[in-house]
Design an enzyme around this catalytic site. Structure first.
Site, PDB file in Angstrom:
ATOM      1  N   ASP A 188      -0.299  -0.734  -4.751  1.00  0.00           N
ATOM      2  CA  ASP A 188      -1.617  -0.259  -5.187  1.00  0.00           C
ATOM      3  C   ASP A 188      -1.571   1.118  -5.830  1.00  0.00           C
ATOM      4  O   ASP A 188      -2.510   1.507  -6.528  1.00  0.00           O
ATOM      5  CB  ASP A 188      -2.609  -0.267  -4.018  1.00  0.00           C
ATOM      6  CG  ASP A 188      -2.326   0.809  -2.985  1.00  0.00           C
ATOM      7  OD1 ASP A 188      -1.154   1.250  -2.867  1.00  0.00           O
ATOM      8  OD2 ASP A 188      -3.262   1.210  -2.267  1.00  0.00           O
ATOM      9  N   ASN A 189      -0.537   1.862  -5.604  1.00  0.00           N
ATOM     10  CA  ASN A 189      -0.322   3.164  -6.260  1.00  0.00           C
ATOM     11  C   ASN A 189       1.061   3.646  -5.846  1.00  0.00           C
ATOM     12  O   ASN A 189       1.753   2.991  -5.060  1.00  0.00           O
ATOM     13  CB  ASN A 189      -1.402   4.197  -5.900  1.00  0.00           C
ATOM     14  CG  ASN A 189      -1.720   4.313  -4.422  1.00  0.00           C
ATOM     15  OD1 ASN A 189      -2.814   3.948  -3.990  1.00  0.00           O
ATOM     16  ND2 ASN A 189      -0.777   4.794  -3.635  1.00  0.00           N
ATOM     17  N   HIS A 196     -11.122  -2.056   1.666  1.00  0.00           N
ATOM     18  CA  HIS A 196     -11.334  -0.674   1.210  1.00  0.00           C
ATOM     19  C   HIS A 196     -12.270  -0.568   0.000  1.00  0.00           C
ATOM     20  O   HIS A 196     -12.105   0.310  -0.851  1.00  0.00           O
ATOM     21  CB  HIS A 196      -9.986   0.002   0.892  1.00  0.00           C
ATOM     22  CG  HIS A 196     -10.060   1.497   1.064  1.00  0.00           C
ATOM     23  ND1 HIS A 196      -9.046   2.350   0.666  1.00  0.00           N
ATOM     24  CD2 HIS A 196     -11.035   2.290   1.592  1.00  0.00           C
ATOM     25  CE1 HIS A 196      -9.380   3.590   0.934  1.00  0.00           C
ATOM     26  NE2 HIS A 196     -10.588   3.573   1.496  1.00  0.00           N
ATOM     27  N   SER A 217      -3.815  -0.632  17.441  1.00  0.00           N
ATOM     28  CA  SER A 217      -5.161  -0.652  18.023  1.00  0.00           C
ATOM     29  C   SER A 217      -6.226  -1.078  17.016  1.00  0.00           C
ATOM     30  O   SER A 217      -7.346  -1.406  17.407  1.00  0.00           O
ATOM     31  CB  SER A 217      -5.512   0.734  18.569  1.00  0.00           C
ATOM     32  OG  SER A 217      -5.648   1.681  17.518  1.00  0.00           O
ATOM     33  N   LYS A 248       1.500   9.832  -5.146  1.00  0.00           N
ATOM     34  CA  LYS A 248       0.163   9.271  -4.966  1.00  0.00           C
ATOM     35  C   LYS A 248      -0.893  10.355  -5.192  1.00  0.00           C
ATOM     36  O   LYS A 248      -0.761  11.484  -4.719  1.00  0.00           O
ATOM     37  CB  LYS A 248       0.030   8.715  -3.544  1.00  0.00           C
ATOM     38  CG  LYS A 248      -1.372   8.244  -3.173  1.00  0.00           C
ATOM     39  CD  LYS A 248      -1.427   7.779  -1.732  1.00  0.00           C
ATOM     40  CE  LYS A 248      -2.852   7.346  -1.348  1.00  0.00           C
ATOM     41  NZ  LYS A 248      -2.916   6.882   0.068  1.00  0.00           N
ATOM     42  N   CYS A 250      -6.147   4.366  -3.477  1.00  0.00           N
ATOM     43  CA  CYS A 250      -6.425   2.995  -3.031  1.00  0.00           C
ATOM     44  C   CYS A 250      -7.664   2.323  -3.621  1.00  0.00           C
ATOM     45  O   CYS A 250      -7.562   1.286  -4.281  1.00  0.00           O
ATOM     46  CB  CYS A 250      -6.553   2.974  -1.510  1.00  0.00           C
ATOM     47  SG  CYS A 250      -5.139   3.671  -0.636  1.00  0.00           S
ATOM     48  N   ASP A 281       0.845  -1.193   0.000  1.00  0.00           N
ATOM     49  CA  ASP A 281       0.000   0.000   0.000  1.00  0.00           C
ATOM     50  C   ASP A 281       0.884   1.248   0.000  1.00  0.00           C
ATOM     51  O   ASP A 281       1.674   1.450   0.927  1.00  0.00           O
ATOM     52  CB  ASP A 281      -0.900  -0.018   1.242  1.00  0.00           C
ATOM     53  CG  ASP A 281      -2.060   0.944   1.148  1.00  0.00           C
ATOM     54  OD1 ASP A 281      -2.009   1.862   0.308  1.00  0.00           O
ATOM     55  OD2 ASP A 281      -3.029   0.784   1.904  1.00  0.00           O
ATOM     56  N   ASP A 282       0.768   2.050  -1.030  1.00  0.00           N
ATOM     57  CA  ASP A 282       1.526   3.304  -1.153  1.00  0.00           C
ATOM     58  C   ASP A 282       3.032   3.081  -1.296  1.00  0.00           C
ATOM     59  O   ASP A 282       3.827   3.965  -0.966  1.00  0.00           O
ATOM     60  CB  ASP A 282       1.264   4.223   0.050  1.00  0.00           C
ATOM     61  CG  ASP A 282      -0.140   4.782   0.083  1.00  0.00           C
ATOM     62  OD1 ASP A 282      -0.948   4.434  -0.800  1.00  0.00           O
ATOM     63  OD2 ASP A 282      -0.442   5.564   1.010  1.00  0.00           O
ATOM     64  N   LYS A 330      -6.154  -5.534   3.866  1.00  0.00           N
ATOM     65  CA  LYS A 330      -6.990  -4.365   3.580  1.00  0.00           C
ATOM     66  C   LYS A 330      -8.007  -4.641   2.468  1.00  0.00           C
ATOM     67  O   LYS A 330      -7.665  -5.186   1.432  1.00  0.00           O
ATOM     68  CB  LYS A 330      -6.081  -3.200   3.175  1.00  0.00           C
ATOM     69  CG  LYS A 330      -6.800  -1.950   2.681  1.00  0.00           C
ATOM     70  CD  LYS A 330      -5.796  -0.845   2.427  1.00  0.00           C
ATOM     71  CE  LYS A 330      -6.436   0.379   1.803  1.00  0.00           C
ATOM     72  NZ  LYS A 330      -5.499   1.516   1.685  1.00  0.00           N
ATOM     73  N   ARG A 370      -8.123  -1.088  -6.286  1.00  0.00           N
ATOM     74  CA  ARG A 370      -8.585  -2.381  -5.783  1.00  0.00           C
ATOM     75  C   ARG A 370      -9.816  -2.857  -6.536  1.00  0.00           C
ATOM     76  O   ARG A 370      -9.986  -4.059  -6.784  1.00  0.00           O
ATOM     77  CB  ARG A 370      -8.843  -2.281  -4.270  1.00  0.00           C
ATOM     78  CG  ARG A 370      -7.544  -2.089  -3.516  1.00  0.00           C
ATOM     79  CD  ARG A 370      -7.717  -1.506  -2.112  1.00  0.00           C
ATOM     80  NE  ARG A 370      -6.465  -0.894  -1.709  1.00  0.00           N
ATOM     81  CZ  ARG A 370      -5.461  -1.553  -1.141  1.00  0.00           C
ATOM     82  NH1 ARG A 370      -5.580  -2.835  -0.858  1.00  0.00           N
ATOM     83  NH2 ARG A 370      -4.326  -0.940  -0.851  1.00  0.00           N
ATOM     84  N   HIS A 409       1.342   2.456   4.153  1.00  0.00           N
ATOM     85  CA  HIS A 409       0.365   3.533   4.347  1.00  0.00           C
ATOM     86  C   HIS A 409       0.473   4.089   5.767  1.00  0.00           C
ATOM     87  O   HIS A 409       0.805   3.365   6.700  1.00  0.00           O
ATOM     88  CB  HIS A 409      -1.044   2.972   4.115  1.00  0.00           C
ATOM     89  CG  HIS A 409      -2.081   4.007   3.845  1.00  0.00           C
ATOM     90  ND1 HIS A 409      -2.496   4.925   4.801  1.00  0.00           N
ATOM     91  CD2 HIS A 409      -2.820   4.270   2.737  1.00  0.00           C
ATOM     92  CE1 HIS A 409      -3.435   5.692   4.289  1.00  0.00           C
ATOM     93  NE2 HIS A 409      -3.652   5.320   3.030  1.00  0.00           N
TER      94      HIS A 409
END
Length: 386
Positions: free
Chosen positions: A293-294, A146, A175, A309, A88, A48-49, A144, A92, A228
């Site tokens: 993804d990008n 999304h 968390s 991005k 994102c 991711d990213d 992920k 996807r 990300h």
């Protein structure tokens, strides 16, 4: 091959309906490379990213990615692979459906806040997971999603037998709280809390899935959160706490350290998956594809590319991509063919001889001739819009 960018426009549903249906050539009815009991497993890993220059085999000098680099050495590295979108959710949607994301209305980020939270990818869309599941494959996604927050859009409703992860754009790595302050960790269509650093959990579930399905064909989709934001290493404190409380945010001058660790921990997680395939004797039976993804934002490295991005400059969507299939893809090879995320659906369908539903036409191209024989793709017109 012409590449067109429609800057500052929004195609919308009506315009999307005018997009050409190029279809996918080469889908095999029988006697293909995956026919019968020899059908290969599939492991699709997406960062991711992650920027074009963020890993060792694409030129990074300080971030250590020995497992991804080894993947490239054992397979084929793409120099001109692109995500369908510069952010994102659109990427996807195209990856899952093999079609331009505008066709299903996911041409923007599905944000955690605001009315977008009630939207998602329509269940009428056919995903590669649904096609492979019908072909007898066990399907799993860990990481992920999304493509919709509500249960009705859950991956378990879109062809995946198993899902552990989060449905938003990002969560706190410790968390598991999303950007709207909501707990976001799922087991299939139910929220089931789980302790642990997200990148490690993705690896844990991937290894477990492979071990449980070692005796049947499987498709494992691993959309990692790394790299990300929020920028957190394994030992960093949570930044989002229950009840809307805020934890300790990584200091601006400490982000480069966290960023480097996040990429390296993802590489370790990927290494565990590859080691599991090898230890179970599945290495030569498994097609592995890695991509981002990008492009990276300004915290990352897009190498020689302009833009970041969210931009339609190549830095926003031209990303690393690697394919490995021992004995079938020649090791240490490089291709300069232009490929997109939407090409993976028809490639996987071709790989396992899966039949597409009647009337379904894909925009992506079958990459197997490139991967297995080093052929060139037929000329085609491509576009990026955001």
């Amino acid at each position: 091959m012409n590449r067109r960018r429609f800057l500052g426009t929004s195609l919308g549903a009506a315009a999307a309906a005018l997009l050409p249906n190029w279809g996918c050539s080469g889908l095999r009815a029988d006697n293909g490379p995956g026919s019968g009991s020899s059908r290969p497993n599939i492991v699709l890993i997406m960062a991711d990213d992650l920027g074009y220059g963020d890993i060792g085999c694409y030129g990074h000098k300080t971030i250590r990615t020995p497992n991804i680099d080894a993947l490239a050495a054992a397979g084929m590295r793409f120099t001109d692979y692109h995500s369908n979108g510069a952010v994102c959710s659109p990427t996807r949607a195209a990856l899952l459906t093999g079609r331009y994301q505008q066709r299903c209305g996911i041409d923007e980020v599905v944000f955690a806040n605001g009315p977008a939270r009630e939207t998602g990818m329509p269940l009428s869309e056919v995903t590669f997971a649904e096609v492979l599941k019908k072909a007898g494959y066990a399907t799993g996604i860990f990481g992920k999603w999304h493509l919709g927050y509500n249960v009705e859009f859950n991956p378990s409703k879109q062809g995946f037998d198993e899902f552990r992860g989060y449905v938003s754009g990002n969560v706190d790595y410790h968390s598991h709280i999303d950007g709207a302050g909501i707990d976001d960790w799922w087991k299939n269509a139910e929220k089931v809390p789980e302790d642990g650093y997200v990148t490690d959990l993705v690896g844990n579930h991937a290894v477990d899935f492979i071990k449980r399905h070692k005796d049947r064909p499987f498709c494992l989709y691993l959309p990692h959160e790394s790299v990300h934001s929020p920028y957190q290493g394994r030992k960093d404190p949570p930044q989002r706490l229950s009840g809307g409380k805020k934890g300790k945010k990584t200091a601006n001058d400490d982000i480069p350290r966290a960023y480097k660790e996040m990429v390296e921990v993802m590489d370790q997680s990927i290494g565990r998956v590859l080691d599991t395939l090898k230890s179970l004797g599945l290495e030569r039976k498994t097609f592995v594809f890695f991509c981002s993804d990008n492009g990276a934002n300004k915290r990352g490295d897009n190498g020689p590319l302009n833009g970041f991005k969210g931009s339609l400059w190549e830095g926003g969507h031209r990303v690393p991509a690697i394919a490995r299939w021992p004995g079938r893809i020649k090791p240490g090879t490089v291709t300069h063919q232009t490929a997109l995320g939407m090409d993976l659906f028809p490639t996987m369908a071709s790989l396992v001889d899966a039949k597409l539903p009647s009337g379904l036409k894909l925009d992506g191209a079958d990459l197997l001739p490139v991967l297995l024989k080093g052929d060139n793709l037929a000329p085609r017109t491509l576009f990026w819009e955001y």
